[in-house]
Design an enzyme around this catalytic site. Sequence first.
Site, PDB file in Angstrom:
ATOM      1  N   HIS A 106       4.556 -26.590  12.476  1.00 27.39           N
ATOM      2  CA  HIS A 106       5.946 -27.055  12.346  1.00 27.39           C
ATOM      3  C   HIS A 106       6.190 -28.429  12.994  1.00 27.39           C
ATOM      4  O   HIS A 106       6.734 -29.330  12.363  1.00 27.39           O
ATOM      5  CB  HIS A 106       6.909 -26.055  12.974  1.00 27.39           C
ATOM      6  CG  HIS A 106       6.754 -24.657  12.457  1.00 27.39           C
ATOM      7  ND1 HIS A 106       6.654 -24.373  11.114  1.00 27.39           N
ATOM      8  CD2 HIS A 106       6.674 -23.460  13.087  1.00 27.39           C
ATOM      9  CE1 HIS A 106       6.526 -23.059  10.955  1.00 27.39           C
ATOM     10  NE2 HIS A 106       6.534 -22.491  12.136  1.00 27.39           N
TER      11      HIS A 106
ATOM     12  N   ARG B 166       0.793  -1.235   0.000  1.00 23.10           N
ATOM     13  CA  ARG B 166       0.000   0.000   0.000  1.00 23.10           C
ATOM     14  C   ARG B 166       0.821   1.279   0.000  1.00 23.10           C
ATOM     15  O   ARG B 166       0.358   2.319  -0.440  1.00 23.10           O
ATOM     16  CB  ARG B 166      -0.938   0.003   1.210  1.00 23.10           C
ATOM     17  CG  ARG B 166      -2.247  -0.706   0.909  1.00 23.10           C
ATOM     18  CD  ARG B 166      -3.247  -0.447   1.977  1.00 23.10           C
ATOM     19  NE  ARG B 166      -2.701  -0.767   3.297  1.00 23.10           N
ATOM     20  CZ  ARG B 166      -3.442  -0.898   4.383  1.00 23.10           C
ATOM     21  NH1 ARG B 166      -4.729  -0.698   4.326  1.00 23.10           N
ATOM     22  NH2 ARG B 166      -2.892  -1.198   5.539  1.00 23.10           N
TER      23      ARG B 166
HETATM   24  P1  NAD Z   1       4.000  -6.750   8.109  1.00 19.08           P
HETATM   25  O1  NAD Z   1       2.904  -6.139   8.890  1.00 19.08           O
HETATM   26  O2  NAD Z   1       5.401  -6.393   8.425  1.00 19.08           O
HETATM   27  O3  NAD Z   1       3.784  -6.416   6.559  1.00 19.08           O
HETATM   28  C1  NAD Z   1       2.531  -6.461   5.955  1.00 19.08           C
HETATM   29  C2  NAD Z   1       2.644  -6.033   4.513  1.00 19.08           C
HETATM   30  O4  NAD Z   1       1.338  -6.087   3.951  1.00 19.08           O
HETATM   31  C3  NAD Z   1       3.150  -4.623   4.287  1.00 19.08           C
HETATM   32  O5  NAD Z   1       3.938  -4.619   3.124  1.00 19.08           O
HETATM   33  C4  NAD Z   1       1.866  -3.831   4.019  1.00 19.08           C
HETATM   34  O6  NAD Z   1       2.065  -2.712   3.200  1.00 19.08           O
HETATM   35  C5  NAD Z   1       1.063  -4.860   3.291  1.00 19.08           C
HETATM   36  N1  NAD Z   1      -0.386  -4.604   3.358  1.00 19.08           N
HETATM   37  C6  NAD Z   1      -1.159  -4.489   4.457  1.00 19.08           C
HETATM   38  N2  NAD Z   1      -2.444  -4.247   4.112  1.00 19.08           N
HETATM   39  C7  NAD Z   1      -2.475  -4.222   2.763  1.00 19.08           C
HETATM   40  C8  NAD Z   1      -3.504  -4.004   1.797  1.00 19.08           C
HETATM   41  N3  NAD Z   1      -4.765  -3.794   2.152  1.00 19.08           N
HETATM   42  N4  NAD Z   1      -3.158  -4.042   0.508  1.00 19.08           N
HETATM   43  C9  NAD Z   1      -1.902  -4.258   0.113  1.00 19.08           C
HETATM   44  N5  NAD Z   1      -0.883  -4.476   0.975  1.00 19.08           N
HETATM   45  C10 NAD Z   1      -1.165  -4.443   2.282  1.00 19.08           C
HETATM   46  O7  NAD Z   1       3.771  -8.320   8.170  1.00 19.08           O
HETATM   47  P2  NAD Z   1       4.847  -9.489   8.010  1.00 19.08           P
HETATM   48  O8  NAD Z   1       5.488  -9.721   9.317  1.00 19.08           O
HETATM   49  O9  NAD Z   1       5.714  -9.201   6.849  1.00 19.08           O
HETATM   50  O10 NAD Z   1       3.925 -10.752   7.737  1.00 19.08           O
HETATM   51  C11 NAD Z   1       3.260 -10.993   6.514  1.00 19.08           C
HETATM   52  C12 NAD Z   1       2.540 -12.335   6.591  1.00 19.08           C
HETATM   53  O11 NAD Z   1       3.493 -13.362   6.817  1.00 19.08           O
HETATM   54  C13 NAD Z   1       1.548 -12.439   7.737  1.00 19.08           C
HETATM   55  O12 NAD Z   1       0.488 -13.273   7.343  1.00 19.08           O
HETATM   56  C14 NAD Z   1       2.352 -13.131   8.830  1.00 19.08           C
HETATM   57  O13 NAD Z   1       1.538 -13.848   9.707  1.00 19.08           O
HETATM   58  C15 NAD Z   1       3.189 -14.068   8.006  1.00 19.08           C
HETATM   59  N6  NAD Z   1       4.443 -14.480   8.651  1.00 19.08           N
HETATM   60  C16 NAD Z   1       5.371 -13.551   9.016  1.00 19.08           C
HETATM   61  C17 NAD Z   1       6.555 -13.972   9.595  1.00 19.08           C
HETATM   62  C18 NAD Z   1       7.617 -12.990   9.986  1.00 19.08           C
HETATM   63  O14 NAD Z   1       8.682 -13.431  10.415  1.00 19.08           O
HETATM   64  N7  NAD Z   1       7.415 -11.702   9.848  1.00 19.08           N
HETATM   65  C19 NAD Z   1       6.793 -15.328   9.814  1.00 19.08           C
HETATM   66  C20 NAD Z   1       5.834 -16.258   9.417  1.00 19.08           C
HETATM   67  C21 NAD Z   1       4.669 -15.813   8.839  1.00 19.08           C
END
Ligand code: NAD
Length: 478
Positions: free
Chosen positions: A235, A46
């Site tokens: 896991h 976004r």
């Molecule tokens: P984050 O909050 O850091 O990033 C979210 C991203 O989504 C950002 O780029 C944001 O701009 C984008 N976003 C949010 N709303 C949006 C919309 N309406 N339209 C377009 N883009 C949008 O989250 P994250 O930590 O990167 O995690 C992402 C996914 O991965 C989640 O489902 C999380 O559960 C999963 N996950 C993350 C990790 C980790 O280590 N961070 C590990 C395992 C799983």
Amino acid sequence: IPVEDFDLVIFGGTGDLARRKILPGLYRRYRSGQMPEGARIIGAARQDQDSAVYRKLIGAAIKEFVPEKYRDSKSIAGFLELISYIVIDAQGAGGWSDLKKLTRKDVVKAFYFSVAPSLFGDLAERLHTYKIADSQSRIVVEKPFGRDLASAKALNAVLAEHFDESQIYRIDHYLGKETVQNLMAVRFGNILFEPLWNSQYVDHIQITAAETVAVGSRGAYYDKSGAMRDMVQNHLMQLLCLIAMEPPNEFEPDAVRDEKLKVIRALDPVNSSDIVRGRYEANKDGPSYLEESGNPDSSTESFIAMKVNISNWRWKGTPIYLRTGKRLRARTSEIAVVFKDPPHSIFGKQEGRRGNVLAIRLQPNEGMTLRVTIKEPGPGGMRLMEVPLDMSFADALGADAEDTPDAYERLIMDVIRGNQTLFMRGDEVEAAWAWTDPIINEWQERGDMPKSYDSGSSGPEDALMLLHKDGRRWREIK
Ligand code: NAD
């Protein structure tokens, strides 16, 4: 060997996961020559910014998350040239037509949903409405895949509206670890182990995933989940499946996943007396779980240990002990197969004798150790001792080990290759929730509270008792 030409769109391309894992991983594959010349990586999120700003962000992420020895300015510059950025709202109309123009026909198209699961449906729908995805495209989805059976089914249904199961790649990064695949190579590539791989010869199995980190700033988020949902359902369950499954007839996605599914379906319900839940206390290094969760009434566990039984011909009578938690003594993940003693000792009673153990280390230092009994060297008579036969991958592979892809790198390349073997199928995920749900529901009905444990310890005392009462002991967390 380079993979086919591809367009990879990373929704959530500015997020934590994209910066920490996905893009640094892709960079490493680029550097090792696995990425075709024309490959394109498109970050989509976004934030209102252009490609130049996004490339700077990714350049900085590489600097932060890729070790210095793998960074060279030529590779970084070349890699950044593959990257562009597009402003898109998963729930709105903006950006989608531009994305359509950016993606090419006739190359592999993969869409990584690195966003909250609540957006999966919106993304899937728009990829279709705007005719960006086709029947060959792939989508990659992150954990958490649901928080119970009902929500996992709903997620599967929403994805199935627009994508066939063969297009959906549910990531569990544990499955991307070198050792996990080696576990299959060791089991099914040798004649030595498989004849012993059953309840006649295996006393029990321990699967441990111990972390030293606390929930930290993710406390409020984690409090809605807990160790059972965050680690066991996915896991640990996946590791359990790989260690316990029957030999698939071929190393192909559905053959492997069919066998894993059978293991999950054969799991007995777990008695509450076979589960220990814990949460860490404060110490000089940090606050308690309760403080970090920000919820004084929390009943969420940051640690769980449990005894699991598999009701099938191979494993009846061999318990599997699972254990995972935060703020423990050391960061270590391993699977240990503890074999029974020989039926009779021709050497008489030897104090302190311990049997054969095959330990499979996922982290740190991926590798395997087999503990075997030998004679103590020297003239002291027939005294026995144990020595490890150690196979550290770093040692075995020498310099090449450095270039071994990490879990995310390998899995993303598998998506491009179209190989689903190391990804969870929808029915596996649902079966795992179907087993987990009654356990969690029972805690809620009973108002169960986790036991305290000291930060930096091996978990609550009761977790030790879980094995002691069976005449066994946990392997040390070190
Ligand atoms: P984050 O909050 O850091 O990033 C979210 C991203 O989504 C950002 O780029 C944001 O701009 C984008 N976003 C949010 N709303 C949006 C919309 N309406 N339209 C377009 N883009 C949008 O989250 P994250 O930590 O990167 O995690 C992402 C996914 O991965 C989640 O489902 C999380 O559960 C999963 N996950 C993350 C990790 C980790 O280590 N961070 C590990 C395992 C799983």
